[in-house]
Design an enzyme around this catalytic site. Sequence first.
Site, PDB file in Angstrom:
ATOM      1  CG  ASP A 108      -1.628   1.228   1.462  1.00  0.00           C
ATOM      2  OD1 ASP A 108      -1.689   2.361   0.755  1.00  0.00           O
ATOM      3  OD2 ASP A 108      -2.633   1.080   2.125  1.00  0.00           O
ATOM      4  CB  ILE A 109       1.349   4.035  -2.485  1.00  0.00           C
ATOM      5  CG1 ILE A 109       2.661   4.953  -2.941  1.00  0.00           C
ATOM      6  CG2 ILE A 109       0.189   4.714  -2.442  1.00  0.00           C
ATOM      7  CD1 ILE A 109       2.753   5.343  -4.525  1.00  0.00           C
ATOM      8  CB  VAL A 168      -3.465   5.547  -5.464  1.00  0.00           C
ATOM      9  CG1 VAL A 168      -2.325   6.175  -5.027  1.00  0.00           C
ATOM     10  CG2 VAL A 168      -3.058   4.455  -6.113  1.00  0.00           C
ATOM     11  CG  ASP A 169      -7.251  10.847  -5.710  1.00  0.00           C
ATOM     12  OD1 ASP A 169      -6.523  11.372  -4.869  1.00  0.00           O
ATOM     13  OD2 ASP A 169      -8.178  11.271  -6.440  1.00  0.00           O
ATOM     14  CB  SER A 171      -3.144   5.085 -16.420  1.00  0.00           C
ATOM     15  OG  SER A 171      -3.126   6.631 -16.319  1.00  0.00           O
ATOM     16  CB  THR A 172      -2.507   0.245 -14.075  1.00  0.00           C
ATOM     17  OG1 THR A 172      -2.247   0.179 -12.633  1.00  0.00           O
ATOM     18  CG2 THR A 172      -1.260   0.476 -14.844  1.00  0.00           C
ATOM     19  N   GLY A 173      -5.486   1.426 -12.781  1.00  0.00           N
ATOM     20  CA  GLY A 173      -6.753   0.813 -11.923  1.00  0.00           C
ATOM     21  C   GLY A 173      -7.998   1.422 -13.001  1.00  0.00           C
TER      22      GLY A 173
HETATM   23  P1  ADP Z   1      -5.855   5.401 -11.950  1.00  0.00           P
HETATM   24  O1  ADP Z   1      -7.284   6.280 -11.780  1.00  0.00           O
HETATM   25  O2  ADP Z   1      -4.720   6.366 -12.316  1.00  0.00           O
HETATM   26  O3  ADP Z   1      -5.946   4.265 -12.910  1.00  0.00           O
HETATM   27  P2  ADP Z   1      -6.056   4.001  -9.492  1.00  0.00           P
HETATM   28  O4  ADP Z   1      -5.814   4.297  -8.050  1.00  0.00           O
HETATM   29  O5  ADP Z   1      -7.454   3.583  -9.577  1.00  0.00           O
HETATM   30  O6  ADP Z   1      -5.605   5.134 -10.610  1.00  0.00           O
HETATM   31  O7  ADP Z   1      -4.998   2.638  -9.891  1.00  0.00           O
HETATM   32  C1  ADP Z   1      -3.556   2.926 -10.058  1.00  0.00           C
HETATM   33  C2  ADP Z   1      -2.969   1.568  -9.605  1.00  0.00           C
HETATM   34  O8  ADP Z   1      -2.880   1.620  -8.127  1.00  0.00           O
HETATM   35  C3  ADP Z   1      -3.860   0.336  -9.658  1.00  0.00           C
HETATM   36  O9  ADP Z   1      -3.152  -0.695 -10.123  1.00  0.00           O
HETATM   37  C4  ADP Z   1      -4.344   0.180  -8.309  1.00  0.00           C
HETATM   38  O10 ADP Z   1      -4.674  -1.289  -8.189  1.00  0.00           O
HETATM   39  C5  ADP Z   1      -3.420   0.391  -7.457  1.00  0.00           C
HETATM   40  N1  ADP Z   1      -3.632   0.849  -6.201  1.00  0.00           N
HETATM   41  C6  ADP Z   1      -4.771   1.346  -5.501  1.00  0.00           C
HETATM   42  N2  ADP Z   1      -4.791   1.504  -4.115  1.00  0.00           N
HETATM   43  C7  ADP Z   1      -3.379   1.531  -4.031  1.00  0.00           C
HETATM   44  C8  ADP Z   1      -2.738   1.524  -3.007  1.00  0.00           C
HETATM   45  N3  ADP Z   1      -2.985   1.955  -1.575  1.00  0.00           N
HETATM   46  N4  ADP Z   1      -1.372   1.676  -2.918  1.00  0.00           N
HETATM   47  C9  ADP Z   1      -0.814   1.168  -4.235  1.00  0.00           C
HETATM   48  N5  ADP Z   1      -1.448   0.981  -5.203  1.00  0.00           N
HETATM   49  C10 ADP Z   1      -2.927   1.117  -5.223  1.00  0.00           C
END
Ligand code: ADP
Length: 179
Positions: free
Chosen positions: A15-16, A38-39, A127-129
Amino acid sequence: MSTPSAVPVTLVQGDITQQSVDAIVNAANSSLLGGGGVDGAIHRRGGPEILAACRELRASRYGKGLRTGQAVATTAGRLDARWVVHTVGPVWSGTEDRTALLESCYREALRVAAELGARTVAFPAVSTGIYGWPMDDGARIAVRTILAEATPPVEEVRFVLFDAQAHLEFRKALAEALG
Ligand code: ADP
């Protein structure tokens, strides 16, 4: 790419928002006012200070929001970091090649972090989520851009991948890029 980066690139599954680094990069949206993925995690764990800083940006330099491919820094609130660097990834398109915009996210976020003096920078797979970019391609773009762009005084770029599949794709991309 066969030239090894001057700066170590590391991969972590996790988790970032749990990372201890100078700068945590957020996969934000152009509103800067929070979202999912992530946001959402960054604002939840980082607390209201980050959103307040984003609101100030919207009220000043970024009245129309942050453009895709650009980056801007705020406080990291309660996260164990000095800054959050928000960048807006492109939504995946099957008909239009938006690679340059995704490259720009990594380049601009790194530039903003470096200008602030960050030595350690953590990136998610932008962008991968929710934005739907295929993980293998997203990983290749991320790795090759960071290897090309990261220079001292940045000392470490850490990709923080949420799951095993993402971690695997980044491992493959890094191995390929380093030859
Ligand atoms: P985007 O809208 O740019 O696609 P997302 O946040 O939906 O952004 O996803 C970007 C990547 O981050 C995805 O691969 C997702 O699985 C991953 N992700 C989601 N939550 C976390 C987190 N807490 N820490 C790290 N990576 C995350």
